[in-house]
Scaffold this active site. Structure first.
Site, short mmCIF file in Angstrom:
data_model
loop_
_atom_site.label_atom_id
_atom_site.label_comp_id
_atom_site.label_asym_id
_atom_site.label_seq_id
_atom_site.Cartn_x
_atom_site.Cartn_y
_atom_site.Cartn_z
N ASP A 46 17.75 24.73 -28.29
CA ASP A 46 19.12 24.06 -28.51
C ASP A 46 19.12 22.74 -27.81
O ASP A 46 18.09 22.29 -27.15
CB ASP A 46 20.21 24.53 -28.03
CG ASP A 46 20.02 24.84 -26.68
OD1 ASP A 46 19.25 24.96 -26.03
OD2 ASP A 46 21.48 24.77 -26.08
N TRP A 73 7.83 23.24 -21.00
CA TRP A 73 9.27 22.85 -21.38
C TRP A 73 9.75 23.62 -22.48
O TRP A 73 8.91 24.18 -23.11
CB TRP A 73 9.10 21.27 -21.79
CG TRP A 73 10.46 20.59 -21.50
CD1 TRP A 73 11.41 20.21 -22.38
CD2 TRP A 73 10.94 20.23 -20.07
NE1 TRP A 73 12.62 19.36 -21.79
CE2 TRP A 73 12.09 19.51 -20.47
CE3 TRP A 73 10.57 20.31 -18.84
CZ2 TRP A 73 13.03 19.18 -19.36
CZ3 TRP A 73 11.16 19.89 -17.90
CH2 TRP A 73 12.71 19.27 -17.89
N GLU A 82 25.82 12.41 -14.75
CA GLU A 82 25.68 13.46 -15.74
C GLU A 82 27.00 14.32 -15.59
O GLU A 82 27.59 14.68 -16.74
CB GLU A 82 24.43 14.18 -15.59
CG GLU A 82 24.14 15.44 -16.52
CD GLU A 82 23.17 16.20 -16.16
OE1 GLU A 82 23.10 17.12 -15.40
OE2 GLU A 82 21.95 16.13 -16.97
N GLU A 112 18.30 22.56 -24.23
CA GLU A 112 16.86 22.93 -23.86
C GLU A 112 17.02 24.18 -23.24
O GLU A 112 15.85 24.40 -22.50
CB GLU A 112 16.35 21.75 -22.74
CG GLU A 112 16.54 20.36 -23.14
CD GLU A 112 15.86 19.39 -22.59
OE1 GLU A 112 16.20 19.15 -21.15
OE2 GLU A 112 14.99 19.05 -22.90
N GLU A 113 17.60 25.24 -23.46
CA GLU A 113 17.50 26.38 -22.96
C GLU A 113 17.32 27.79 -23.91
O GLU A 113 16.87 28.81 -23.78
CB GLU A 113 19.05 26.79 -22.21
CG GLU A 113 19.17 25.67 -21.16
CD GLU A 113 20.39 25.87 -20.51
OE1 GLU A 113 20.67 25.25 -19.42
OE2 GLU A 113 21.53 26.35 -21.09
#
Ligand code: NOJ
Ligand code: NOJ
Length: 594
Positions: A212, A156, A442, A215-216
């Site tokens: 960030d 992750w 979302e 998550e990238e």
């Protein structure tokens, strides 16, 4: 509430005047929109609350298997699989619920029970060792866990350092309320130890790279830095109230350092200046990250302060203009919209994740920033247009010039009425793309607005509830942003924490012809881990390779050497090398290639 009624009353009066004069159009549209937004909120508000509660264990209808107090991100179990608990999502959701409880929007005993279960669940997640580490070695930066409270061990984007700060802010809000309501014991013995673990983590690690909130990107991130700053400030105040300030003596200096660093994200060049979301990543830098930062660090007592990026500050309004307009040409549903019509907005214009569509929570955030701004303008009885914010205000009055306008002036009335209508148009846009059962996914399609990606996203529901509350003038507590300033050294040295010192890196590395040694690391001066832009060392004293770099003083720095041969890039083995820079003077590190 009263300011909203005043505006509504004014809008009706305006409608009468304009109609009488024969200019129907605009004012009537405003009235029609106001009532349709009111109608949407009346049904969506309970639907969103139910949507949140369905996703919280142990008895939420859509989260079987979730431990008590655990928030699932969404019941979607495939494409994407969101049946996990993220510290960020959970903390933002519970901040909203704790606000509802402590501001008496929902004083139910069942909500109180849920909040206490959240406290217990998070206390146990803190202690769960995970791929980011043990509690004392960085484990608090772990972004997500399984819903039974066990560690998620797959690959992750970790660590994500906003989580501990957001959780601390939620719990501090609860602690402050308990203290006011004569339950200092619970705040002190149960909440403070949890809060302190999170804040210690922030104070020690804020200057290290982080993924960030999306998550990238692994660099420094505005949202993360902004929420860390807020959490430390309110933590200092709480520690004072509890009489334990001697245990947090490191916090004030670090809070000042963070606030200084926050200033370095400003991107002043170009016709639309904005706040850059991340120090790495190679994108435009325009990102909902910054709008979310502004609304989640809103302090109604702080006026329109730019240093803390308050919603009505000229920096935040200029940024909002750049952010919204960036999506005009990106999504086909935004084609041919008028300049004062809401635009569908998403995480960032270059996004491709799950189709890279607009996000409900990003669209709601635009409206929330504007309602927050209106709240402050109305309560301070004036509004200022600066040269920086003029292009934003010009959306509503093309002849507007910089100046300060008291609430008694017609300019104030015209602008605030138009901005209220503009904010409402973002809600109306989301309303148009909310299915009749009130479900909030979302994303919604960039082409036709239909819901996409994870269904029933808990954070989407929470973002609807917070924007509705902001619109109705809910009075949120201050966190101490008022009057904060940065040192003059910081202001003239944006990008650093003031002092830098020369650090020489020597590494003993045997290489073959064509190979070179580079360095990259966790701070700007070491290219924020960007291997493509890593710094080349000199081989003048081969096999010792060297470079001297100016690094921020008193800072924890991580780095690695990199071996490059044409296209091939080899990093040193893990773990990262780490050291703390001195306060002054020069420093030398002698390493051997690993
Ligand atoms: C992806 C989002 O980018 C991230 O911010 C969020 O925490 C997770 N999904 C879960 O909702
Ligand atoms: C990228 C590099 O691949 C890795 O070796 C380094 O440890 C991380 N960035 C930073 O933690």
């Amino acid at each position: 509430m009263s300011s909203f009624r005043r505006l509504l009353g004014f809008t009706m009066l305006l409608s009468w005047v304009v109609t009488t004069l024969g200019f129907v159009g605009v004012a009537q549209q405003v009235v029609a929109q106001t009532s349709s937004v009111d109608a949407y909120i009346a049904t969506e508000s309970p639907a969103a609350k139910a949507g949140v509660l369905a996703n919280i264990g142990p008895s939420g209808a859509k989260c079987q298997g979730a431990k008590a107090g655990v928030v699932i991100a969404s019941p979607s179990n495939t494409n994407p699989d969101y049946v996990f608990t993220w510290t960020r999502d959970s903390s933002l959701v519970f901040k909203m619920l704790i606000d509802q409880y402590t501001l008496a929007i929902d004083s139910s005993a069942s909500l109180r029970t849920l909040i206490d279960q959240f406290v217990a669940a998070e206390a146990s997640l803190q202690q769960t060792s995970n791929p980011s580490g043990l509690i004392s070695t960085g484990g608090l930066g772990e972004p997500k866990f399984n819903i039974d409270g066990s560690a998620f061990t797959g690959p992750w984007g970790r660590p994500q350092r906003d989580g501990p700060a957001l959780r601390a802010t939620a719990l501090i809000t609860y602690a402050n309320w308990l203290i006011k309501n004569s339950n200092t014991t619970f705040a002190e013995s149960t909440l403070w130890p949890i809060i302190k673990l999170d804040l210690d983590y922030v104070a020690i690690n804020w200057n290290l790279t982080t993924f960030d909130l999306w998550e990238e990107i692994d660099s420094s991130s505005f949202f993360t830095t902004a929420v860390q700053h807020r959490a430390l400030r309110e933590g200092i105040t709480l520690a004072n109230t509890l009489g334990v300030s001697s245990s947090v003596t490191a916090y004030p200096t670090q809070a000042d350092n963070i606030l200084c660093f926050l200033q370095s994200f400003w991107h002043p060049s170009g016709s639309m200046p904005f706040m850059t979301a991340n120090t790495g990543g190679g994108r435009s830098g325009i990102d909902a990250n910054t709008v979310l930062a502004s609304i989640h660090t809103f302090d109604p007592q702080a006026g329109c302060d730019s240093t803390t990026f308050q919603p009505c500050s000229d920096h935040a309004l200029a940024n909002l203009l750049a952010y919204t307009q960036a999506f005009r040409s990106v999504y086909s549903i935004n084609a041919n919209l008028a300049s004062t019509a809401a635009l569908a907005t998403g995480r960032y214009p270059e996004d491709v994740y799950m189709g890279g569509n607009p996000w409900y929570l990003a669209t709601f955030a635009v409206a929330e920033q504007l309602y927050d701004a209106l709240e402050v303008w109305n309560s301070q009885g004036s509004l200022q247009v600066t040269s920086l914010s003029q292009p934003f205000f010009a959306l509503f009055d093309s002849s507007i010039a910089p100046g300060t306008f008291a609430s008694s002036t017609s300019t104030f009335t015209t602008l605030t009425t138009a901005i209220k209508a503009y904010a409402d148009s973002y809600i109306a846009l989301a309303a148009k793309f909310t299915p009749s059962n009130g479900g909030l996914a979302e994303q919604y399609s960039r082409d036709d607005g239909s819901p996409l990606s994870a269904v029933d996203l808990t954070w989407s529901y929470a973002s609807a509830l917070t924007v509705f509350e902001a619109r109705s003038g809910t009075k949120f507590a201050s966190w101490g942003a008022k009057g904060l300033t940065v040192s003059s050294q910081c202001a003239t040295n944006a990008g650093g924490n003031g002092e830098t010192i020369p650090v020489t890196f020597n590494v003993d590395a045997t290489t073959v012809l064509g190979e070179n040694i580079y360095i990259a690391g966790s701070v700007n001066a070491l290219q924020d881990w960007d291997a493509d832009n890593a710094l080349l060392l000199s081989s003048a004293n081969y096999p010792i390779w060297s470079i001297t770099v100016n690094l921020p003083a008193n800072t924890i720095v991580q780095y690695k050497y990199i071996r490059k041969d044409g296209g091939s890039v080899t990093w040193e083995s893990d773990p990262n090398n780490q050291f703390t820079t001195n306060g002054s003077g020069a420093q030398t590190l002698n390493d051997s290639w690993r």
